[in-house]
Design an enzyme around this catalytic site. Structure first.
Site, mmCIF file in Angstrom:
data_model
loop_
_atom_site.group_PDB
_atom_site.id
_atom_site.type_symbol
_atom_site.label_atom_id
_atom_site.label_comp_id
_atom_site.label_asym_id
_atom_site.label_seq_id
_atom_site.Cartn_x
_atom_site.Cartn_y
_atom_site.Cartn_z
ATOM 1 N N SER A 156 -9.786 2.329 2.866
ATOM 2 C CA SER A 156 -8.886 3.042 1.979
ATOM 3 C C SER A 156 -7.997 2.130 1.143
ATOM 4 C CB SER A 156 -7.977 3.961 2.796
ATOM 5 O OG SER A 156 -7.126 3.198 3.640
ATOM 6 N N LYS A 205 0.847 -1.202 0.000
ATOM 7 C CA LYS A 205 0.000 0.000 0.000
ATOM 8 C C LYS A 205 0.877 1.245 0.000
ATOM 9 C CE LYS A 205 -4.037 1.881 2.512
ATOM 10 N NZ LYS A 205 -4.816 1.804 3.765
ATOM 11 N N SER A 259 -9.833 -0.228 6.935
ATOM 12 C CA SER A 259 -9.255 -0.069 5.596
ATOM 13 C C SER A 259 -8.592 -1.322 5.026
ATOM 14 C CB SER A 259 -8.239 1.069 5.589
ATOM 15 O OG SER A 259 -8.906 2.296 5.703
#
Lengths: 505, 504
Positions: free
Chosen positions: A154, A79, A178
């Protein structure tokens, strides 16, 4: 035959047996990315060369007879909120466009040391603020199940990359869901470890007291293998727990719920939850009962206030964490329009105006307000008290049961754009995942089928007491096996095939 | 709004109408090897931005870790100031934007300081003799320093008018302890002296604890002076001003005095004192308005979520208490008695910052009288003339004892000793080596001396006659001539003996 549909554990076995090389596996995934990521947009940056270099190095060391980490040579996506030395890291924000960190996050160091080729950095809501990845400054990620739908957020990029077979493993971060919510809406597995279980050193902070990194995978065992690799004490993170990683891999292999007491949280379900989500959840409960688990209903009355609590604590911490983005030392720098000789403050303001998206600004303003003198006690102070109450609810629940379960997300993947003008409805996506972050306990989401009404994946969340992460894997792997027996093939195999473009080699 | 400029009221006149209240905030930079929250070096004077890392530069993702040595120093300072040590204290974030603050928040302590509720005493010379003033300590807390801004292109070095600014982050993250007093009341006309004495005693204390260099001129100890006036006898405090970065003992005294005169002027004119930050100007001895604080800056403090609480165990605190040196006041009294110095002599020694040097010189073999003679005489003068701290002259206590030993052995005299000090300052070697290299040893060969005496008698027949007539006091002129002849390298006592011998 391409290796992209194999699990990480399977790839690891084949690498160990010499059936494939890491260079081949890595190239397969880079080809897959080239073929589908134009549509999915899971990646913000690729490092094909670096990944292949690592792969070849691992192959050479394996050939030389070196003892390697079990996941050595298995490629991974990271990420974009995680600092990776030499690879652009933006946290999905314009304000960090082109920023190349001069250092590695703790977990990046672990990945490199174990020889996992890093394919690239995955898309995310800007600074991890969002539940749909639509708040990325670099365009949304699309759900591999339906490109018109959100992949969750997210960490939509990590979940979509794994779900679209662009990577067997990915790293996510979870501040309020997330990792787990994107896993749920993409039919993948995601785990938020116990707070302090994985070092936060090198994670671009959203809310320091809530952030936690964890694995995103297609199987519970793969998640355990990755969790074991990135977990453990780091003296550079004061909040890192100085204790061994719970026996997560062993638990994932055990996969036995007989005699376990599993609690269903009354407040996390029912009204507000999509019918198909409830149906799949109920079926999973039946399966667990049949496998010998005792199901108990528990009540956590303070959960009602979890969302409001979260939306005070998170913006407050974020407003301070994001203050460092001021154009003075790195990242974007914008001069104020029409000012001949701007002051530092004017440059800071103009840069933050241009560099932050609306959701980020919204939360900075809320957080600044919540911490302001005269409001602190009413907002931030009260939120911290409710946070304690929520932790007490969990503590009482875990006196009665070994784990808790709930739907991960109240709905399946919604359409891109459908909630952008309605922040409250977007925030509600995380209503079931947020309590775990507030209490610091671990949670796992795994796919339990598709909703009849839209054919989209549904996730079930397992929660355990702090530092009992192994229970998540035991229960998750048991349920995964029961479902697989029923389905005959992994849920992801039911996802429609993505159109592929010829890889340009 | 700044009040209209008013006349200063002379200090003594101001004190007839008003009582001053002071609050002193002193920042002490600790001498730990590494910074407060990272492993970077703290050495002063390095190339800009060479002692930095992701943490002290505030790079995205970097995290702080508390420096255990700094906590230890904070506890020791707290204990030495008779504070309670919090069994549990937290860091907090003080949020404000400034280019030299890497994270745009300062990691500090807010409502949970590590040390609180202490006191110390200072002695001030008053019209009625020495008087002890008790200073109550509100708190001592830990925090990190900011970077340093350099404003280039303006005439004043201040940001106003500068053409551009440079920031050096080497200082960012250096551990600081801020010691805050409770309001100091009742000092009256001695307020400036009490303020000075307090800062001096704090400086002495942290040096004795060996936790800071406490060099005010280098900024490793900085003082903010809060001052307000209230009508005499009133128990309500007036509006205060906060004068920042008053960086010498003399300035502390002057700044208090100036602010008393300024406040009195404003109040006498029937105006209101503005609560504000003020700048001290060393050159002109005045303060000028800085930021206004009337709309109370909001730092949005909240507990630092990246750090766990600091929870020193009782056992550790007691262990640290046992390491505290003798309190400076007690030590001074003990040494004064041991050395047999008068009050005045001792005060001069303390004032010159020479107490440690004299102690070391005495333990190296010199008498207290000799040690004081050199350190407060020739060496103090050199320090003063070259504006060098006395302990940085390049002359060590051992060397001073060695020089005195040479004098005692009559191998050199006091005048020649000064030349030895010249050599020491110039780094020419040990006292022995310097005496040899410079040929300073007094001539003890009676033959050479006798010849010089003969030459002097011959050149000064009148003086010789006087001595022959019994006017022994006239010998001085002949001694002088001989010493000159011998280029000072003679024992004046022996010369005198030879002269008397020859002329009697």
């Amino acid at each position: 035959m391409s290796t992209i549909r194999l699990s990480a554990a399977e790839i690891a076995e084949k690498l160990a047996a010499g059936e494939v090389s890491s260079a081949e596996v890595t190239q397969d995934h880079l080809d897959r990315i080239a073929a589908v990521d134009g549509d999915v947009n899971a990646f913000l940056a690729l490092d094909g060369e670096g990944a292949l270099e690592t792969a070849r190095d691992v192959d050479a060391r394996r050939a030389a007879g070196e003892t390697l980490h079990p996941l050595a040579g298995v490629p991974i996506a990271v990420k974009d909120v995680v600092a990776t030395e030499g690879i652009v890291t933006t946290a999905g924000s314009r304000i960090l466009e082109g920023w190349v960190p001069p250092y590695d996050a703790f977990l990046t160091r672990r990945l490199r040391a174990a020889g996992l080729p890093i394919l690239g950095k995955t898309n995310m809501d800007e600074f991890a603020m969002g539940s749909s990845t639509e708040h990325s400054a670099y365009g949304p990620t699309h759900n591999p199940w339906d490109l018109d739908r959100i992949p969750g957020g997210s960490g939509g990029g990590s979940a979509a990359a794994v779900g679209a077979y662009e990577a067997p493993l990915a790293i996510g971060t979870d501040t309020g869901g997330s990792i787990r919510q994107p896993a749920a809406v993409t039919g993948t597995v995601g785990v938020k470890p116990t707070y302090g279980g994985v070092s936060r050193y090198g994670l671009i902070a959203l809310a320091s007291s809530l952030d936690q990194a964890g694995p995103v995978t297609r199987s519970v065992l793969d998640a355990a293998l990755l969790h074991e690799l990135i977990g453990g004490h780091d003296p550079l993170d004061s909040t890192s727990i100085d204790a061994p990683v719970p026996p997560v891999v062993e638990a994932a292999r055990r996969a036995d719920v007989s005699g376990l007491r599993i609690g269903i949280v009354r407040e996390l379900g029912g009204e507000g939850y999509q019918a198909g989500v409830r149906a799949r959840f109920d079926e999973a409960v039946t399966l667990l009962t049949k496998a010998g688990a005792e199901i108990v209903e528990v009540s956590c009355p303070s959960f009602e206030y979890a969302l409001s609590t979260y939306y005070l604590i998170l913006p407050a911490e974020a407003s301070s964490n994001l203050a460092k983005f001021d154009a003075m030392r790195y990242g974007l720098r914008v001069g104020p329009h029409g000012v001949a000789d701007p002051s530092a403050e004017q440059v800071m303001a103009a840069t933050r105006e241009a560099g932050f998206g609306d959701e980020v600004k919204r939360r900075i303003i809320i957080g600044t307000y919540a911490l302001s003198s005269g409001y602190y006690d009413a907002y931030y102070g009260s939120a911290q008290k409710v946070r304690t109450l929520i932790a007490q609810d969990f503590a009482r629940a875990f006196e009665q049961v070994d784990v808790l379960i709930s739907p991960t997300s109240p709905t399946t993947a919604f359409r891109l754009g459908s909630k952008l003008d309605d922040p409250m409805s977007m925030y509600l996506q995380d209503v079931a995942t947020i309590p775990a972050n507030l209490a610091g306990i671990p949670g796992l989401s795994l796919p339990v089928g598709v909703a009849e009404e839209d054919g989209l994946p549904v996730g079930l969340q397992v929660l355990a007491p702090a530092m009992a992460d192994d229970r998540l894997y035991n229960v998750g792997a048991a349920l995964e096996r029961l479902l697989l027996e029923q389905w005959g093939a992994p849920l992801l195999s039911k996802a429609p095939e993505l159109a592929t473009k010829e890889a340009t080699k | 709004m700044t009040a209209t400029r008013t006349e200063l009221v002379p200090f003594d006149a101001a004190l007839e109408t008003y009582d001053p209240a002071m609050g002193l905030e002193v920042h002490v930079e600790l001498n730990t090897a590494s910074k407060m929250f990272c492993g970077c070096s703290t050495v002063f004077g390095a190339e800009p931005n060479t002692q930095v890392c992701p943490t002290c530069l505030g790079l995205p993702g970097a995290l702080p870790v508390v420096n255990g040595k700094a906590v230890e120093s904070a506890i020791r300072i707290g204990l030495a100031l008779n504070c309670s040590i919090a069994p549990w204290s937290r860091f907090a974030r003080k949020n404000y934007f400034y280019p030299d603050m890497p994270k745009n928040f300062q990691t500090s302590q807010y409502d949970e300081p590590i040390a609180y509720d202490g006191w110390t005493e200072v002695t001030v010379e008053t019209d009625e003799g020495p008087r002890v003033f008790r200073i109550d300590i509100e708190r001592a807390h830990m925090e990190e320093d900011t970077g340093k801004s350099l404003h280039v292109g303006g005439s004043t070095g201040r940001i106003h008018g500068a053409d551009h600014s440079l920031v050096d982050y080497n200082r960012a993250g250096i551990p600081l302890i801020e010691v805050v007093t409770k309001p100091i009341l009742g000092a009256g006309k001695y307020a400036p002296l009490v303020a000075r004495a307090y800062v001096a005693s704090l400086r002495e204390l942290v040096k004795a604890l060996d936790v800071s260099d406490a060099r005010m001129e280098q900024g490793s100890m900085r003082c903010d002076v809060n001052l307000s006036l209230a009508p005499s006898g009133s128990d309500v405090l007036g509006t205060r001003s906060e004068t920042k970065n008053v960086n010498s003992l003399r300035s502390v005294e002057r700044a208090v005095r100036y602010e008393v005169e300024r406040h009195a002027g404003i109040l006498d004119a029937g105006q209101k004192v503005v609560q504000e930050t003020r700048h001290w100007h060393e050159d002109t001895g005045v303060t000028t308005s800085g930021r206004e604080k009337s709309d109370a800056e909001d730092y949005r403090y909240f507990p630092e979520p990246d750090l766990v609480p600091v929870a020193p165990s009782d056992a550790w605190v007691e262990e640290l208490r046992a390491t505290l040196p003798e309190p400076p006041a007690e030590r001074r009294a003990r040494l004064q008695a041991e050395w047999g110095y008068s009050d005045l002599e001792m005060r001069d020694v303390v004032g010159a910052g020479a107490i440690d040097l004299i102690e070391a010189t005495i333990s190296a073999g010199a008498t207290p009288t000799a040690a004081r003679k050199w350190w407060l005489g020739d060496l103090a003068r050199r320090a003063n003339d070259t504006a060098t701290p006395i302990d940085e002259l390049g002359v060590t206590p051992t060397q001073v004892a060695e020089v005195q030993a040479l004098v005692d052995a009559k191998r050199i005299n006091d005048k020649l000793a000064r030349q030895v000090f010249d050599g020491l300052v110039a780094g020419e070697g040990t006292p022995e080596e310097i005496v040899a290299a410079r040929g300073l040893e007094v001539v003890s060969d009676d033959g050479a001396l006798a010849a010089a005496v003969d030459r002097a008698i011959e050149a000064n027949p009148d003086v010789a006659d006087k001595i022959r007539d019994g006017k022994v006091a006239a010998a001085g002129a002949l001694i002088g001539a001989v010493m000159k002849d011998m280029r000072g390298q003679a024992d004046a006592g022996r010369v005198r003996e030879l002269i008397i011998e020859k002329l009697s």
